[in-house]
Design an enzyme around this catalytic site. Structure first.
Site, PDB file in Angstrom:
ATOM      1  N   ILE A  70     -14.688  27.557   4.315  1.00  0.00           N
ATOM      2  CA  ILE A  70     -13.230  27.438   4.221  1.00  0.00           C
ATOM      3  C   ILE A  70     -12.634  27.424   5.626  1.00  0.00           C
ATOM      4  O   ILE A  70     -11.674  26.710   5.909  1.00  0.00           O
ATOM      5  CB  ILE A  70     -12.640  28.619   3.391  1.00  0.00           C
ATOM      6  CG1 ILE A  70     -13.350  28.761   2.031  1.00  0.00           C
ATOM      7  CG2 ILE A  70     -11.138  28.472   3.224  1.00  0.00           C
ATOM      8  CD1 ILE A  70     -13.184  27.631   1.075  1.00  0.00           C
ATOM      9  N   CYS A 129     -18.305  36.070   9.838  1.00  0.00           N
ATOM     10  CA  CYS A 129     -18.035  34.828   9.115  1.00  0.00           C
ATOM     11  C   CYS A 129     -18.806  33.670   9.749  1.00  0.00           C
ATOM     12  O   CYS A 129     -18.704  33.436  10.948  1.00  0.00           O
ATOM     13  CB  CYS A 129     -16.555  34.514   9.130  1.00  0.00           C
ATOM     14  SG  CYS A 129     -16.182  32.999   8.253  1.00  0.00           S
ATOM     15  N   LYS A 165     -17.406  44.788   8.332  1.00  0.00           N
ATOM     16  CA  LYS A 165     -18.169  43.971   7.386  1.00  0.00           C
ATOM     17  C   LYS A 165     -19.353  43.322   8.092  1.00  0.00           C
ATOM     18  O   LYS A 165     -19.182  42.567   9.046  1.00  0.00           O
ATOM     19  CB  LYS A 165     -17.257  42.903   6.785  1.00  0.00           C
ATOM     20  CG  LYS A 165     -17.936  42.086   5.697  1.00  0.00           C
ATOM     21  CD  LYS A 165     -16.911  41.279   4.934  1.00  0.00           C
ATOM     22  CE  LYS A 165     -17.532  40.554   3.762  1.00  0.00           C
ATOM     23  NZ  LYS A 165     -16.515  39.819   2.993  1.00  0.00           N
ATOM     24  N   THR A 193     -21.736  36.365   3.694  1.00  0.00           N
ATOM     25  CA  THR A 193     -22.598  35.285   3.195  1.00  0.00           C
ATOM     26  C   THR A 193     -23.722  34.920   4.176  1.00  0.00           C
ATOM     27  O   THR A 193     -23.652  35.243   5.359  1.00  0.00           O
ATOM     28  CB  THR A 193     -21.752  34.036   2.936  1.00  0.00           C
ATOM     29  OG1 THR A 193     -21.020  33.749   4.135  1.00  0.00           O
ATOM     30  CG2 THR A 193     -20.775  34.255   1.801  1.00  0.00           C
TER      31      THR A 193
HETATM   32  C1  LIG Z   1     -14.833  30.934  -1.060  1.00  0.00           C
HETATM   33  C2  LIG Z   1     -15.158  32.188  -0.306  1.00  0.00           C
HETATM   34  C3  LIG Z   1     -14.318  32.595   0.737  1.00  0.00           C
HETATM   35  C4  LIG Z   1     -14.602  33.742   1.472  1.00  0.00           C
HETATM   36  N1  LIG Z   1     -13.748  34.118   2.484  1.00  0.00           N
HETATM   37  C5  LIG Z   1     -14.003  35.248   3.180  1.00  0.00           C
HETATM   38  C6  LIG Z   1     -13.101  35.670   4.216  1.00  0.00           C
HETATM   39  O1  LIG Z   1     -12.054  35.050   4.454  1.00  0.00           O
HETATM   40  N2  LIG Z   1     -13.433  36.788   4.917  1.00  0.00           N
HETATM   41  C7  LIG Z   1     -14.567  37.514   4.655  1.00  0.00           C
HETATM   42  O2  LIG Z   1     -14.801  38.520   5.316  1.00  0.00           O
HETATM   43  N3  LIG Z   1     -15.413  37.148   3.675  1.00  0.00           N
HETATM   44  C8  LIG Z   1     -15.160  36.029   2.939  1.00  0.00           C
HETATM   45  N4  LIG Z   1     -16.042  35.659   1.914  1.00  0.00           N
HETATM   46  C9  LIG Z   1     -17.243  36.474   1.642  1.00  0.00           C
HETATM   47  C10 LIG Z   1     -17.052  37.417   0.452  1.00  0.00           C
HETATM   48  O3  LIG Z   1     -16.008  38.337   0.704  1.00  0.00           O
HETATM   49  C11 LIG Z   1     -18.339  38.173   0.107  1.00  0.00           C
HETATM   50  O4  LIG Z   1     -18.712  38.980   1.200  1.00  0.00           O
HETATM   51  C12 LIG Z   1     -19.515  37.263  -0.200  1.00  0.00           C
HETATM   52  O5  LIG Z   1     -19.083  36.104  -0.857  1.00  0.00           O
HETATM   53  C13 LIG Z   1     -20.609  37.945  -1.045  1.00  0.00           C
HETATM   54  O6  LIG Z   1     -20.126  38.358  -2.312  1.00  0.00           O
HETATM   55  P1  LIG Z   1     -20.237  37.456  -3.658  1.00  0.00           P
HETATM   56  O7  LIG Z   1     -21.634  36.976  -3.762  1.00  0.00           O
HETATM   57  O8  LIG Z   1     -19.811  38.378  -4.753  1.00  0.00           O
HETATM   58  O9  LIG Z   1     -19.281  36.333  -3.472  1.00  0.00           O
HETATM   59  C14 LIG Z   1     -15.758  34.507   1.162  1.00  0.00           C
HETATM   60  C15 LIG Z   1     -16.603  34.103   0.107  1.00  0.00           C
HETATM   61  C16 LIG Z   1     -16.317  32.970  -0.634  1.00  0.00           C
HETATM   62  C17 LIG Z   1     -17.229  32.568  -1.749  1.00  0.00           C
END
Ligand SMILES: Cc1cc2nc3c(=O)[nH]c(=O)nc-3n(C[C@H](O)[C@H](O)[C@H](O)COP(=O)(O)O)c2cc1C
Ligand SMILES: Cc1cc2nc3c(=O)[nH]c(=O)nc-3n(C[C@H](O)[C@H](O)[C@H](O)COP(=O)(O)OP(=O)(O)OC[C@H]3O[C@@H](n4cnc5c(N)ncnc54)[C@H](O)[C@@H]3O)c2cc1C
Ligand code: FES
Lengths: 306, 316
Positions: A70, A129, A165, A193
């Site tokens: 994103i 990130c 984080k 991620t």
């Molecule tokens: C579409 C999307 C946008 C994300 N945007 C952010 C963000 O702006 N800042 C951040 O720290 N993590 C961001 N993440 C990471 C999530 O907060 C989370 O750490 C990660 O997706 C793992 O959890 P999940 O498997 O339940 O999605 C984003 C994840 C997704 C899928």
């Protein structure tokens, strides 16, 4: 059943958060669930200046997961204060603002501006990130820089909870975890991620315009559980620092797995897209599990792995 | 399922599959029935809006029924919902029937093909902004490319119903006759009167067909067919509006044609969507900022999928 938890000094109604970047600024989610049923809410990453974000495609699905790039698209600090603080202030959940930046100065100026706001319980520093050129993951993979940004922010955070984080894209996550804690982090959240790529074999190009993106969703859950357990055993437990565990959580069973591994609270990310009210169902499921297993407090689950 | 204040109550609803018919090479028409709160909500669904279908639990067609070229895709698991718009919405006996025209292209749409009567599907909707029904206009020109015909079919119905003084003409294009997503037969007289597609003729709407290879109707691009027709007609620009849905390159051409003639034009955009409800920011559409060279990203799922063609930056 009372499943309230103490999280770095905050009293939360339950241990369930929605993860950064997956639940907007809360108003979007409010169409689908009672956001006051959440224990905690984390905003998407806020930067000092507004950011347009990356060109599209920004996402691609994989088996059991998805990649996103994103690019920290967000309205920026000023508009966030003007337009979103009000809504967030009305929430009963503990609100964390996720802060991102390309330099230590960027992080400091966002936190400094928000430190006095009553609507906010704490900050989550996004040093992990994978989708922006500078900052983000480059901070997150270098323990020295994690320490530097954490201690700089700590000085201006006005006593609010400071959560760092962590990126899973490191050789040893305990090294960055320890660096954050020694520099003053009150809590750790993990994981962000994994940097990944999907290729369109007809065009022989990556599907994402950004070429790479962060892998999230059920595909990463077993790795996330392992990393939470590792950080709990090697850093958090000794220092008494709570962990917000996340990565691929869909159900209460998934959430409980993270807590047994060492998490004091859990975050739901990708699954909000599929089932926008899943966080509420997870809260109910944890209650049931605690009642069925005769737990006096949900805290008993944390780190109960045999 | 709370009211979002705009009169529509988007939410997560369960639908029952009532029909799933093959109507041509790789394209199908799915009929979903909503009752209770879902029925009331979907009765208000407007043309151009869409819904997010959870197809992860739908069965794959049997190995023999998997179209050529999709064997590898059939192996892929899916988790995310998929966006589809409506080609018809009918309220009857306190239930609402929603029809979707769809094309089988990958793992989710393959599973959609595997649905049969009585199956249940979780649906989030109705979502996004619809085409505006411009009551002050006299002429509505609908330009469809491929599967873009779906929402325009529903639009034609609404336009002819709500504003009967409006004259509606449709231009539908496809690569070749086999992939034109229409099959309702017409008699020769209707055809001579300018009704090429039975589905639109039902609403008294004239239509023209264009195929790249000339196997049906005009030989060439639907945009050329539309542009030539428009050139001959000399319609009053102020009283005319163009609605387009199809591949982005086609939308770009239609937008250019409309702009040259000073005619208002709305286009329906497609983006890969993870959520469809404003949570993920994956569906960015680049838009102009009035009075500046800057651009901003808007969300296809919330600010769109229908946009004013003067607002979006279309890539051709
Ligand atoms: C579409 C999307 C946008 C994300 N945007 C952010 C963000 O702006 N800042 C951040 O720290 N993590 C961001 N993440 C990471 C999530 O907060 C989370 O750490 C990660 O997706 C793992 O959890 P999940 O498997 O339940 O999605 C984003 C994840 C997704 C899928
Ligand atoms: C608002 C909206 C309304 C839609 N309405 C309809 C409809 O009425 N009928 C219909 O048949 N389809 C419609 N679509 C497209 C439909 O969502 C996709 O065909 C579907 O998601 C494909 O899923 P799949 O798993 O079968 O294939 P996938 O493997 O996901 O995709 C197959 C191929 O299509 C491409 N693709 C997938 N999604 C998109 C997208 N959103 N934009 C551009 N390319 C894409 C991929 O690159 C891939 O090459 C709509 C899309 C949007 C955004
Ligand atoms: S699809 Fe998630 S914000 Fe539009």
């Amino acid at each position: 059943m009372d499943i309230s938890v103490d999280f770095a000094g905050l009293k939360l109604a339950n241990p369930v958060f929605t993860a950064s970047g997956t639940s907007g600024y809360a108003d979007e989610l409010a169409d689908f669930m009672d956001v006051n049923a959440l224990g905690g809410f984390i905003t998407k990453s806020i930067t000092r200046k507004p950011r347009k974000g990356n060109p599209t495609p920004r996402i691609v699905e994989t088996d059991s997961g998805m990649l996103n790039a994103i690019g920290w698209a967000n309205i920026g600090l000023d508009r966030f204060v003007e337009e979103k603080l009000g809504i967030l202030g009305n929430m009963s959940a503990a609100v964390f603002v996720n802060v991102a930046g390309a330099s230590i100065g960027d992080y400091v100026s966002v936190v400094e501006r928000l430190a006095g706001e009553e609507a906010i319980a704490g900050f989550e520093l996004n040093v992990s990130c994978p989708n922006v050129e500078q900052g983000g993951i480059s901070f997150g993979t270098d323990a020295g820089q994690v320490a530097e940004v954490t201690s700089a922010v700590k000085k201006v955070s006005g006593g609010k909870v400071l959560m760092v984080k962590l990126s899973p894209c490191v050789t040893d996550i305990s090294v960055t975890a320890r660096a954050a804690v020694e520099a003053g982090a009150d809590a750790l959240s993990l994981i962000n991620t994994f940097t990944a790529m999907v290729i369109d074999i007809e065009r022989r190009e990556p599907v994402l315009a950004n070429r790479t993106g962060g892998l999230s969703g059920p595909a990463i859950r077993p790795i996330a559980v392992y990393l939470v357990n590792k950080v709990y055993n090697e850093v958090a437990k000794k220092k008494g620092i709570p962990i917000l565990g996340m990565g691929g959580i869909r159900t209460a069973s998934d959430a409980i797995e993270f807590m047994i591994a060492g998490a004091s609270a859990v975050g739901v990310g990708t699954w909000n897209f599929v089932e926008p009210d899943c966080a509420v169902k997870i809260v109910e499921g944890i209650k049931k599990y605690c009642a069925d297993n005769k737990k006096k407090s949900v805290k008993e689950l944390t780190g109960s792995l045999k | 399922m709370t009211d979002n204040g705009a009169g529509s109550t988007k939410g997560v609803y369960e639908a029952v599959v009532r029909s799933n018919k093959e109507i041509g090479q790789r394209f199908y028409r799915l009929g979903l029935e909503f009752s209770g709160a879902g029925g009331e909500t979907f009765a208000e669904a407007r043309p151009g809006q869409f819904a997010q279908l959870d197809l992860s639990g739908a069965p794959l067609p049997s190995a023999g029924a998997i179209p050529e070229g999709l064997a590898d895709a059939a192996r892929r698991g899916i988790i995310l919902r998929r966006p589809f718009s409506f080609c018809d919405v009918v309220r009857k006996d306190r239930k609402t029937q929603v029809e979707i025209l769809y094309c089988v292209v990958g793992p989710a749409s393959l599973r959609m093909k595997g649905l049969s009567g009585g199956d249940r599907v979780s649906v989030i909707g109705p979502l996004g902004r619809s085409f505006s029904v411009a009551e002050k206009k006299r002429y509505a020109l609908l330009v469809a490319g491929g599967m873009g015909a779906g929402p325009l079919l529903y639009l034609a119905k609404v336009l002819t119903g709500e504003s009967s003084k409006m004259e509606v003409v449709v231009f539908a294009g496809a690569r070749t006759r086999e992939v034109l997503p229409f099959r309702r037969p017409l008699d020769e007289i209707s055809r001579q009167l300018g009704f090429s597609l039975g589905e639109f003729a039902e609403y008294g709407v004239k239509s023209q067909v264009a195929t790249d290879d000339g196997t049906a109707g005009y030989e060439g691009l639907v945009t050329d067919c539309f542009s030539e027709w428009l050139g001959e007609k000399n319609l009053p620009a102020r009283d005319t509006i163009v609605y387009a849905c199809g591949p982005e390159a086609m939308l770009a051409q239609v937008a250019d044609i409309a702009r040259d003639k000073n005619i208002d034009c709305e286009v329906s955009m497609e983006r890969r969507m993870a959520c469809g409800i404003g949570l993920c920011q994956s569906c960015a559409v680049e838009c102009k900022v009035e009075g500046s060279n800057e651009s901003v990203y808007k969300l296809c799922c919330e600010d769109g999928p229908v946009f004013d063609s003067k607002e979006v930056i279309l890539s051709s």
